[in-house]
Design a protein around this motif. Sequence first.
Motif, PDB file in Angstrom:
ATOM      1  N   HIS A  65       0.642  -0.778   0.109  1.00  0.00           N
ATOM      2  CA  HIS A  65       0.339  -0.314  -0.558  1.00  0.00           C
ATOM      3  C   HIS A  65       1.062   1.024  -0.143  1.00  0.00           C
ATOM      4  CE1 HIS A  65      -2.566   2.601   2.411  1.00  0.00           C
ATOM      5  NE2 HIS A  65      -3.193   2.815   0.904  1.00  0.00           N
ATOM      6  N   ARG A  66       2.038   0.892   0.428  1.00  0.00           N
ATOM      7  CA  ARG A  66       3.032   2.657   0.976  1.00  0.00           C
ATOM      8  C   ARG A  66       3.802   2.622  -0.701  1.00  0.00           C
ATOM      9  NH1 ARG A  66       3.865   0.295   5.893  1.00  0.00           N
ATOM     10  NH2 ARG A  66       5.381  -1.120   4.981  1.00  0.00           N
ATOM     11  N   GLN A  67       4.173   1.455  -1.211  1.00  0.00           N
ATOM     12  CA  GLN A  67       4.149   1.660  -3.095  1.00  0.00           C
ATOM     13  C   GLN A  67       3.529   2.290  -3.896  1.00  0.00           C
ATOM     14  OE1 GLN A  67       5.902  -2.468  -3.844  1.00  0.00           O
ATOM     15  NE2 GLN A  67       6.884  -2.152  -2.284  1.00  0.00           N
ATOM     16  N   LEU A  68       1.825   2.325  -3.381  1.00  0.00           N
ATOM     17  CA  LEU A  68       0.767   3.206  -4.039  1.00  0.00           C
ATOM     18  C   LEU A  68       1.052   4.613  -4.939  1.00  0.00           C
ATOM     19  CD1 LEU A  68      -1.708   1.564  -3.522  1.00  0.00           C
ATOM     20  CD2 LEU A  68      -0.784   0.914  -5.093  1.00  0.00           C
ATOM     21  N   SER A  74      -5.332   5.977  -0.917  1.00  0.00           N
ATOM     22  CA  SER A  74      -6.326   5.000  -1.848  1.00  0.00           C
ATOM     23  C   SER A  74      -6.882   3.243  -1.025  1.00  0.00           C
ATOM     24  CB  SER A  74      -4.002   4.537  -2.360  1.00  0.00           C
ATOM     25  OG  SER A  74      -3.967   5.477  -3.298  1.00  0.00           O
ATOM     26  N   VAL A  75      -7.350   2.912  -1.439  1.00  0.00           N
ATOM     27  CA  VAL A  75      -7.160   1.777  -0.884  1.00  0.00           C
ATOM     28  C   VAL A  75      -6.955   0.369  -2.263  1.00  0.00           C
ATOM     29  CG1 VAL A  75      -9.615   0.290  -0.546  1.00  0.00           C
ATOM     30  CG2 VAL A  75      -9.717   2.254  -0.176  1.00  0.00           C
ATOM     31  N   LEU A  76      -6.689  -0.726  -1.048  1.00  0.00           N
ATOM     32  CA  LEU A  76      -5.525  -1.797  -1.346  1.00  0.00           C
ATOM     33  C   LEU A  76      -6.050  -2.998  -1.173  1.00  0.00           C
ATOM     34  CD1 LEU A  76      -3.114  -3.096  -3.326  1.00  0.00           C
ATOM     35  CD2 LEU A  76      -2.194  -3.142  -1.218  1.00  0.00           C
ATOM     36  N   ILE A  77      -6.556  -3.796  -2.534  1.00  0.00           N
ATOM     37  CA  ILE A  77      -7.689  -5.155  -1.470  1.00  0.00           C
ATOM     38  C   ILE A  77      -5.885  -6.062  -2.035  1.00  0.00           C
ATOM     39  CG2 ILE A  77      -8.743  -6.604  -2.370  1.00  0.00           C
ATOM     40  CD1 ILE A  77     -10.812  -4.646  -2.890  1.00  0.00           C
ATOM     41  N   ALA A  78      -5.467  -6.533  -1.161  1.00  0.00           N
ATOM     42  CA  ALA A  78      -4.644  -8.088  -1.538  1.00  0.00           C
ATOM     43  C   ALA A  78      -5.324  -9.913  -1.106  1.00  0.00           C
ATOM     44  CB  ALA A  78      -3.672  -7.506  -0.218  1.00  0.00           C
ATOM     45  N   ILE A  79      -5.413  -9.950  -2.255  1.00  0.00           N
ATOM     46  CA  ILE A  79      -5.700 -11.510  -1.911  1.00  0.00           C
ATOM     47  C   ILE A  79      -4.262 -12.208  -2.675  1.00  0.00           C
ATOM     48  CG2 ILE A  79      -7.262 -13.656  -3.343  1.00  0.00           C
ATOM     49  CD1 ILE A  79      -8.698  -9.853  -4.305  1.00  0.00           C
ATOM     50  N   SER A  80      -4.123 -13.404  -1.500  1.00  0.00           N
ATOM     51  CA  SER A  80      -3.257 -14.355  -1.875  1.00  0.00           C
ATOM     52  C   SER A  80      -4.646 -15.760  -1.545  1.00  0.00           C
ATOM     53  CB  SER A  80      -2.339 -14.720  -0.428  1.00  0.00           C
ATOM     54  OG  SER A  80      -1.108 -15.552  -0.860  1.00  0.00           O
ATOM     55  N   PRO A  81      -5.034 -15.888  -2.668  1.00  0.00           N
ATOM     56  CA  PRO A  81      -6.143 -17.173  -3.247  1.00  0.00           C
ATOM     57  C   PRO A  81      -4.653 -18.805  -2.427  1.00  0.00           C
ATOM     58  CG  PRO A  81      -5.848 -16.274  -4.798  1.00  0.00           C
ATOM     59  CD  PRO A  81      -4.786 -15.579  -4.036  1.00  0.00           C
ATOM     60  N   ASN A  82      -3.395 -18.994  -3.146  1.00  0.00           N
ATOM     61  CA  ASN A  82      -3.500 -20.243  -2.298  1.00  0.00           C
ATOM     62  C   ASN A  82      -3.178 -19.689  -1.204  1.00  0.00           C
ATOM     63  OD1 ASN A  82      -2.636 -21.138  -4.881  1.00  0.00           O
ATOM     64  ND2 ASN A  82      -1.219 -20.109  -4.984  1.00  0.00           N
ATOM     65  N   GLN A  83      -2.791 -18.802  -0.378  1.00  0.00           N
ATOM     66  CA  GLN A  83      -2.538 -18.925   0.860  1.00  0.00           C
ATOM     67  C   GLN A  83      -4.169 -19.078   1.913  1.00  0.00           C
ATOM     68  OE1 GLN A  83       0.038 -15.326   0.427  1.00  0.00           O
ATOM     69  NE2 GLN A  83       1.157 -16.457   2.276  1.00  0.00           N
ATOM     70  N   GLY A  91      -5.683   4.405   3.626  1.00  0.00           N
ATOM     71  CA  GLY A  91      -5.149   5.209   3.399  1.00  0.00           C
ATOM     72  C   GLY A  91      -5.625   5.727   4.467  1.00  0.00           C
ATOM     73  N   ARG A  92      -4.548   7.226   5.056  1.00  0.00           N
ATOM     74  CA  ARG A  92      -5.171   7.879   6.301  1.00  0.00           C
ATOM     75  C   ARG A  92      -6.602   9.374   5.924  1.00  0.00           C
ATOM     76  NH1 ARG A  92      -0.551  11.672   8.078  1.00  0.00           N
ATOM     77  NH2 ARG A  92      -0.841  11.571   5.760  1.00  0.00           N
TER      78      ARG A  92
END
Length: 137
Positions: A65-68, A74-83, A91-92
């Motif tokens: 998210h900080r790299q955006l 920003s709103v980041l949806i992070a998904i790891s299907p295998n995990q 963000g703030r």
Amino acid sequence: MTVGEKQHVAGTETPPDVLDGPFSTRQLLRIDEALRLADRTTGLVFSVFVGGLDEPIREHAERLHRQLAEPDRSVLIAISPNQRQLEIVTGRYARKRVPDTYAKIAALSMVAAFGGGDLAGGIIQGLDQLSRYAGKG
């Protein structure tokens, strides 16, 4: 471009990695449209990351998210299907419009779709819910 996505340079022999992912071209187009619609209607910046997440999962999602370009908006949806992991990072400024409670509700509906085998549909549904919670910007 979302976090983790590599740019394709015209004329190179190697296709972009995104074509090797879990989505069909049609699903990618639907997700892209959902991202554009969420951005346009809210004034926030929505991104989706699908792939492996290092432990601890939340911290890795926060690093992404900080790299955006505009992490505060920003709103980041992070998904790891295998995990079998899902993180929504706001963000703030975005958190004022999408409080944790609303993000959790969207996450629950996404997880339900994922459990039914619909990864793309879950992402699209989650983007729709999060953008509705955020309202017009």
